[in-house]
Design an enzyme around this catalytic site. Structure first.
Site, PDB file in Angstrom:
ATOM      1  N   LYS A  84       0.754  -1.303  -0.018  1.00 45.74           N
ATOM      2  CA  LYS A  84       0.084  -0.088  -0.182  1.00 45.74           C
ATOM      3  C   LYS A  84       0.809   1.140   0.068  1.00 45.74           C
ATOM      4  CE  LYS A  84      -3.998   1.979   2.751  1.00 45.74           C
ATOM      5  NZ  LYS A  84      -4.742   1.511   3.989  1.00 45.74           N
ATOM      6  N   SER A 159      -9.639   1.504   3.031  1.00 47.19           N
ATOM      7  CA  SER A 159      -8.968   2.373   2.137  1.00 47.19           C
ATOM      8  C   SER A 159      -7.835   1.440   1.442  1.00 47.19           C
ATOM      9  CB  SER A 159      -8.204   3.288   2.949  1.00 47.19           C
ATOM     10  OG  SER A 159      -7.389   2.804   3.950  1.00 47.19           O
ATOM     11  N   SER A 183      -9.910  -0.947   7.462  1.00 47.28           N
ATOM     12  CA  SER A 183      -9.200  -0.763   5.783  1.00 47.28           C
ATOM     13  C   SER A 183      -8.573  -1.959   5.161  1.00 47.28           C
ATOM     14  CB  SER A 183      -8.541   0.396   5.823  1.00 47.28           C
ATOM     15  OG  SER A 183      -9.083   1.443   6.033  1.00 47.28           O
TER      16      SER A 183
END
Lengths: 483, 496, 100
Positions: A84, A159, A183
């Site tokens: 990420k 997210s 997330s």
């Protein structure tokens, strides 16, 4: 039809590592196959902010050289991992999908990056996210949204949507995300992959760009529970550079995967907040039945304060974020807007550099901490947090693990929730409490729901009992419906 | 017209009597001091960057110092221990403590928040006794990190006003500080100066800091208000930019008079932060408290509780050296002087008290030794080069009357210049011999006979007249006579 | 929490956070925050008098490190990533409008 074909590379991370270490498979071949998959379908998915073609090839070659030299290259030898884009990678842009960090190259690596490298893994790219990890759909990215590989008109969740999608789309067998309010687990559920948030403090946060410090944790996405266990073992364990890191060695997870759930007590929360769609509820009920079938006892428990978690989270997380994001001021790194004086520079930089959701949360958080309001908002939310933890503790007196939905619904269409921020926040209803309490939680795919889209079932266990959680997850995985 | 403009510039108050309370137009002053101290550690408070001075800008930096994304603080154990030492030396209770974020924007503040301690500081409820015998209570002492340094380019005198841009150096960012907050117990500029001096001596004694105001390793802010005695506390102003003990006294005196002048004409004192200007001898508005930022303090989530256990606290306590007050007591007892006498204070301040005690231990006369040390050892440091035994010998010669005071000083100079020596040999070298008492008396009689007018005036009570007589004796003895002995003889003869 | 957040509150908060809002944005932000705070009023109903705040999920204490210097960052690498630098220092426009 805009659906993506299932992953062409069927090998699990564990298998890749074993074969690369044995010299049967070259890391270079593995990374090339994955790069080819990315090349073929990334334009439809947009999982990545940056694909690290050259760096990945170089690292893979180094792994192969080490294998040839007879070195022990580690438990993730040659395995491509997507990161990420809120994890610092030295010399490689780390943007948090924000204009304010566009092009910023950190001068240091996050601890998990060091550990992945030591384990022989190959970082293949930086994945898209909701800006600064604030969101549940990856629609808040400043660089465009990510599409759910199973249906590109839908969101992958957020997210960590890019990381979830990268695994679901077959762009990497493993990915890392971060989970502050769900997330990792929510996008895992929406994309049909395994997603884990370990016990708070089990994985170092050093080098993870902070959103909400007392809630953030790094965790894996994988196709199966065994792969998730493998990478979590490699990255977990005490880091003296993170003062909130637990003083323990790496988690030991793979040994329990075959143990089953015979004799375990699984809790079903009777006062769980409403809002889960019927298709999701149905699959969760099936999960309870499957566990009962496997020898577990299902026990009804009450967690009365569960539903207040959303409020507590949306006061605590933005409050911490408002402080964590104050450093983005244009002085030392990142974007700077031209202005005649420093104060004006701060205002212009932050107003132009941050997206709407980030600004919204910064203002909410600032308000919750401000003089005269602290007691009513942030201060009170901290008490609610304690109350929720107490309720969970009371439940664990009766059960060994809790099972519930990960997400209230299957993947929704892009644009469905962007008009009303509260509607987006409700996506986190079931995932938030485990962040507040610090307990480990994970989502395991368990059949499909509406429109054939995957449903994720969430398992939560007491803090430091990550192995027990994996034990239950492995059983659910074994008994998951075929479709 | 505001009367403050006509306020006379304050003259130096160093000669004011300790014991007299400050009073102006019927008002008394109420003063509290906040002192920031840079701790003596090898690394910064929350990161392992070196804690050094004078290095090239931005060479002692790391992700934590710069507030880079993803950076995390890790607490320096030595800084905690220094804070404990300092707190114990100030009679504080050492308690479980937590860290908090103080949120505000400024370019030298890399995270846009400072990690400090708010609700639960590491040291509380201490006190410090000052020279006039007063006890000044200390509310708290807590750890916090320092900011970077900014320099301003293009404006007059390097000030922000009119500058074109500013440059930031983060070497200092993250250096460990302790902020020591007194209760508003001081009532005069002298008390404030004494507090600062004693605090400084204590900090140096325990090795917590070199506490140099001129270099910024000790920074003093004063909170000053005035009131009629017995009335409620007045509105206070915070005074910054006090760079010496002297400035502390001058600024406080000025500020109190300024406030009295306002109140006298019916104006209210505005709560604000003011800047002391050493050159024009006034305080000036820096910012008004109404504009102050809301710091939004909350518990630092990246750090955990610091809860020193009894074993650690005990070992720190056991490692504390004797503090200045105790050292003054000890030295005073050994030399027969008051603990707050100038000689005792100066010698302890220089760290030369153990030396004087060693002279006593070597059978020397400690009372004479302290006088010599005070006068001749200003540059000698805390380990004077002249062996204590040598000085002991010198004092023995004095006590026995073998040399005069003047001769002793000459011998001492030789000892100091040569880092020691044999006083008897030096005396012999210089031809100093003990003067026979009858020889001396003969010379005194001769001087009286030679100057009958001076003798008559002396007998009539003019003490000054003795000067001519003593001078004559000194001349006759070629300087070997002991002036004190001559005076004693003169007085004896006068009363005969 | 039954007080509503006013546009003035939002202006103050935006100032503290160094964000600027146009008039339209101010109205939108105010209504959004108001709606959230109304939702969040649910915790007013709880009796929390005997509950201690929880800031850390897991109870750890006394984490400290030894006072030993570690390698520092390379100044050139760091300043190369800075928006503006001169003389080995970070450069900013005149520092006015802020506290000293």
């Amino acid at each position: 039809m805009s659906d993506i074909a299932p992953p062409t590379l069927d090998l699990r991370a564990a298998t890749i590592a074993v074969r690369v270490r044995a010299g049967e498979l070259s890391a270079a071949q593995v990374v090339d196959d994955y790069l080819a998959a990315i090349d073929a379908h990334e334009t439809d998915v947009h999982a990545f902010n940056l694909v690290l073609t050259d760096e990945a090839r170089a690292r893979a070659a180094a792994v192969d050289d080490a294998v040839a030299a007879g070195d022990d290259v580690g438990p993730l030898a040659g395995v491509p991992v997507a990161l990420k884009d809120n994890m610092c990678t030295r010399g490689v842009p780390t943007t948090c999908s924000s204009k304010i960090l566009e092009g910023w190259r950190p001068p240091y690596d996050a601890t998990i990056v060091d550990r992945l490298r030591d384990a022989g893994a190959v970082v293949i790219g930086k994945t898209n996210l909701d800006e600064f990890a604030m969101g549940s759909s990856t629609e808040n990215s400043a660089f465009g949204r990510t599409n759910n590989p199973l249906d590109v008109t839908r969101v992958p969740g957020g997210s960590s949507g890019g990381s979830a999608a990268s695994v679901a789309a077959g762009f990497a067998p493993l990915a890392l995300g971060s989970d502050t309010g769900g997330s990792i687990r929510q996008p895992a559920a929406l994309c049909g992959v395994v997603g884990v948030k370990p016990t708070y403090g089990a994985v170092s946060r050093l080098g993870l760009v902070a959103f909400a410090s007392s809630l953030d944790q790094i965790g894996p996405f994988a196709h199966d529970v065994a792969d998730a266990a493998l990478v979590l073992e490699a990255i977990s364990g005490h880091d003296p550079g993170d003062s909130t890191s637990i003083d323990q060695g790496p988690l030991e997870l793979t040994t329990v995967l075959e143990h089953g759930v015979d004799g375990m007590r699984i809790g079903r929360i009777t006062d769980l907040p409403e809002g889960a769609d019927p298709d999701v509820v149905e699959r969760v009920d099936q999960a309870f039945a499957a566990l009962a079938d496997a020898g577990a006892t299902i026990i009804d428990v009450s967690v009365p304060a569960f539903g207040y978690g959303l409020t507590a989270y949306y006061l605590i997380a933005p409050a911490e974020a408002s402080s964590n994001l104050a450093r983005y001021d244009g002085v030392r790194f990142g974007m700077r807007a031209e202005a005649p004086d420093t104060n004006a520079m701060y205002i212009a930089t932050r107003t132009e550099g941050f997206g709407a959701e980030v600004k919204r949360r910064i203002m909410l958080g600032t308000y919750a901490l401000s003089a005269g309001y602290y007691d009513a908002y942030y201060g009170r939310a901290l008490k609610v947090r304690r109350r929720i933890a107490q309720d969970f503790a009371a439940a664990y007196a009766q059960v060994d693990a809790l099972v519930m939905p990960a997400s209230p619904s299957v993947a929704f269409r892009a644009g469905d929730k962007t008009a009303d921020p509260m509607s987006m926040y409700l996506c986190d209803t079931y995932t938030i409490p485990a962040n507040l309490t610090g307990e480990p939680a994970m989502s395991v795919p368990f059949g499909t729901g509406a429109d054939g889209l995957p449903v994720g079932v969430q398992i939560i266990t007491p803090a430091l009992h990550d192995a027990r959680m994996f034990q239950v997850a492995a059983e659910l995985e074994r008994r998951a419906p075929a479709s | 017209m505001h009367p403050v403009a006509s306020l006379a510039v304050v003259t130096d108050t160093t000669t004011a009597d300790h014991a007299a309370p400050w009073e102006h137009e019927g008002y008394e002053m109420v003063v509290g001091l906040e002192v920031h101290v840079e701790l003596d550690t090898a690394t910064k408070l929350f990161s392992a960057s070196p804690h050094r001075f004078g290095d090239e800008p931005n060479t002692n930096i790391d992700p934590v110092t710069l507030g880079l994304p993803g950076a995390l603080p890790v607490l320096n154990r030595a800084a905690v221990e220094q804070a404990m030492r300092l707190g114990m030396a100030l009679n504080c209770t050492i308690q479980r403590s937590t860290f908090a974020r103080k949120n505000y924007f400024y370019p030298d503040m890399p995270k846009a928040y400072q990690i400090s301690q708010y609700d639960e500081p590491i040291c509380v409820d201490g006190w410090l006794d000052i020279a006039d015998g007063s006890r000044i209570e200390i509310e708290r002492a807590h750890l916090e990190e320092d900011t970077g340094k900014s320099t301003h380019v293009g404006g007059a005198g390097g000030r922000i006003h009119g500058s074109e841009h500013s440059l930031i150096d983060f070497n200092r960012a993250g250096i460990p500080l302790v902020e020591i907050v007194s209760r508003p117990d001081m009532r005069s500029p002298e008390q404030a100066r004494e507090y600062v001096s004693e605090l400084r001596a204590i900090l140096i004694a325990v090795g917590a800091s070199d506490a140099k105001m001129e270099e910024g390793s000790m920074r003093v802010d004063a909170n000053v208000s005035v009131r009629r005695p017995g009335a409620e506390l007045g509105t206070r102003c915070e005074i910054k930019n006090l760079n010496s003990v002297r400035s502390v006294g001058r600024a406080i005196d000025y500020e109190a008079r300024r406030q009295v002048a306002m109140l006298d004409v019916g104006d209210a004192v505005r709560q604000e932060t003011r800047h002391w200007d050493e050159n024009d001898g006034r305080t000036h508005t820096l910012r008004s408290k109404e504009d102050a930022d809301d710091y939004r303090y909350f518990l630092e989530p990246d750090l955990v509780v610091v809860d020193p256990d009894a074993a650690w606290i005990d070992s720190v306590r056991a490692s504390l050296p004797m503090l200045p007050a105790a050292r003054r007591q000890q030295l005073a007892a050994a030399v027969g002087m008051e603990p707050d006498s100038e000689a005792v204070r100066v010698v302890v301040d220089r760290g030369q008290d153990n030396y004087v005690l060693a002279v006593g231990a070597a059978d020397g006369d400690a009372a004479r030794a302290i006088v010599h040390v005070k006068e001749a050892y200003a540059e000698a440091g805390d380990v004077p080069p002249v062996p204590a035994g040598d000085l002991a010998e010198l004092t023995k010669m004095e006590t026995a009357g073998e040399i005069t005071a003047t001769q002793a000083k000459e011998i001492l100079t030789v000892l100091v210049d040569n880092d020691g020596g044999d006083p008897r040999a030096i005396a012999a070298d210089k031809g100093f011999e003990a003067m026979d008492t009858s020889e001396l008396e003969a010379m005194v009689d001769a001087a009286i006979e030679a100057q009958p007018d001076a003798w008559a005036k002396f007998c009539a009570g003019e003490k000054k007249a003795a000067g001519a007589l003593v001078g004559a004796v000194m001349k006759a003895s070629k300087g070997q006579a002991d002036g004190k002995a001559v005076n004693i003889l003169l007085n004896q003869k006068r009363t005969q | 929490m039954s007080d509503r957040i006013t546009p003035d509150d939002v202006v103050k908060v935006a100032r503290l956070a160094r964000l600027s809002l146009g008039d339209d944005e101010l109205a939108v932000a105010t209504s959004e925050l108001r709606a959230m705070l109304e939702h969040f009023a649910d915790i007013d109903a709880l009796d929390l008098d005997d509950v201690e705040p929880m800031t850390h999920p897991v109870p750890i204490d006394n984490v400290m490190r030894n006072d030993v210097p570690a390698p520092t960052l390379d100044r050139d690498e760091v300043l190369a990533a800075a928006p503006d630098a001169a003389d080995g220092r970070f450069q900013v426009p005149p520092i006015i409008g802020l506290e000293d």
